[in-house]
Design an enzyme around this catalytic site. Structure first.
Site: not given
Length: 275
Positions: A184-186, A188, A213
């Site tokens: 995951f990341c901020t 996508g 996120i």
């Protein structure tokens, strides 16, 4: 198109699309003109692999610019994460042409050809709670420091460019006893590119959080959430909480690290405190 908002503030649109632009330089000036005409501010990055960025403005202004972006090759289905800011979170509008829209430094990686499986926010908890799943936070160390998912591995990398070397160095211990990898990341983009990278490294069962996120914090109720802390964002808001509410962090102006308000920066030599 962003929904009408009853509360005051400025709309913020985080977006990216992996697609093929044969001549991204030719797209730069028309896109900048569209943003400036609409009064939109922020940053957009163009490369042969697509577009990435965050922009802010009124609803009509954002709709106009997003319409322009969706008319670009391969961008008709552009996925956008919307939030709000109490005031304009950017000082100007920048459109830049770069080698990559998110820098990994692996020229053979192409998310349009091979990528992991998207997981919607409401299905994410079950995936990462599974003991067979290795969960990796693909963001930078200073982002992870203020918030992450429970049980996620922190690569402690200062830059996304460091991710491939980190994974290759720790692959055996990371994958020991695990059947699945979830990243995951901020918004996508980094976790999507990371799944493409892992597949190129022979890891088949890889997943990434759809919308990142930001969409998770928007859609998953806080009482059901496995998120801990706040989510760093690359604008004047600094961080966001559940429901995409403004966070409590401030920025260290000399080095750009997020700090608790009033905290002295432990990294920057100037010792400046966040306002």
């Amino acid at each position: 198109m962003p929904a009408a908002r009853a509360e005051p503030g400025v709309g913020v649109a985080a977006l990216y699309q992996f697609t093929r632009f044969d001549d991204p330089e030719a797209l730069k000036e028309p896109l900048l003109a569209a943003c400036e005409t609409a009064g939109v501010k922020g940053t957009l990055l163009l490369a042969c692999e697509g577009i990435n960025g965050t922009i802010a403005g009124g609803d009509k202004a954002l709709a106009s610019v997003l319409g322009t972006i969706r008319a670009l090759p391969g961008c008709a289905d552009l996925d956008v994460k919307f939030s709000t800011a109490p005031a304009m979170p950017f000082q100007r509008m920048k459109v830049r042409v770069k080698r990559e829209i998110v820098t990994m430094g692996e020229p053979d990686i192409d998310p349009t050809l091979s990528v992991g499986t998207y997981v919607d926010p409401h299905d994410w908890n079950a995936l990462i709670a599974d003991p067979d799943t290795l969960v990796i936070d693909t963001r930078n160390d200073y982002e992870v420091a203020i918030g992450t998912f429970a049980g996620a591995v922190d690569p402690a990398t200062p830059s996304f460019r460091d991710f491939p070397a980190w994974f290759r160095a720790h692959r055996e211990e990371l994958l020991a006893g695990k059947k699945k990898v979830a990243m995951f990341c901020t918004g996508g983009i980094r976790c999507e590119k990371s799944t493409s990278f892992l597949r190129s490294e022979g890891v088949d069962e890889v997943y990434h959080l759809r919308g990142g996120i930001l969409r998770y914090l928007e859609q998953v109720p806080e009482e059901q959430s496995l998120w801990q802390g706040e989510c760093f964002v690359f604008d004047e808001r600094v961080s966001l909480r559940h429901g995409l509410e403004p966070g409590t962090r401030a920025i260290c102006r000399p080095c750009g690290r997020p700090l608790a308000r009033g905290e002295a920066c432990p990294v920057c030599e100037s010792g400046n405190a966040a306002p």
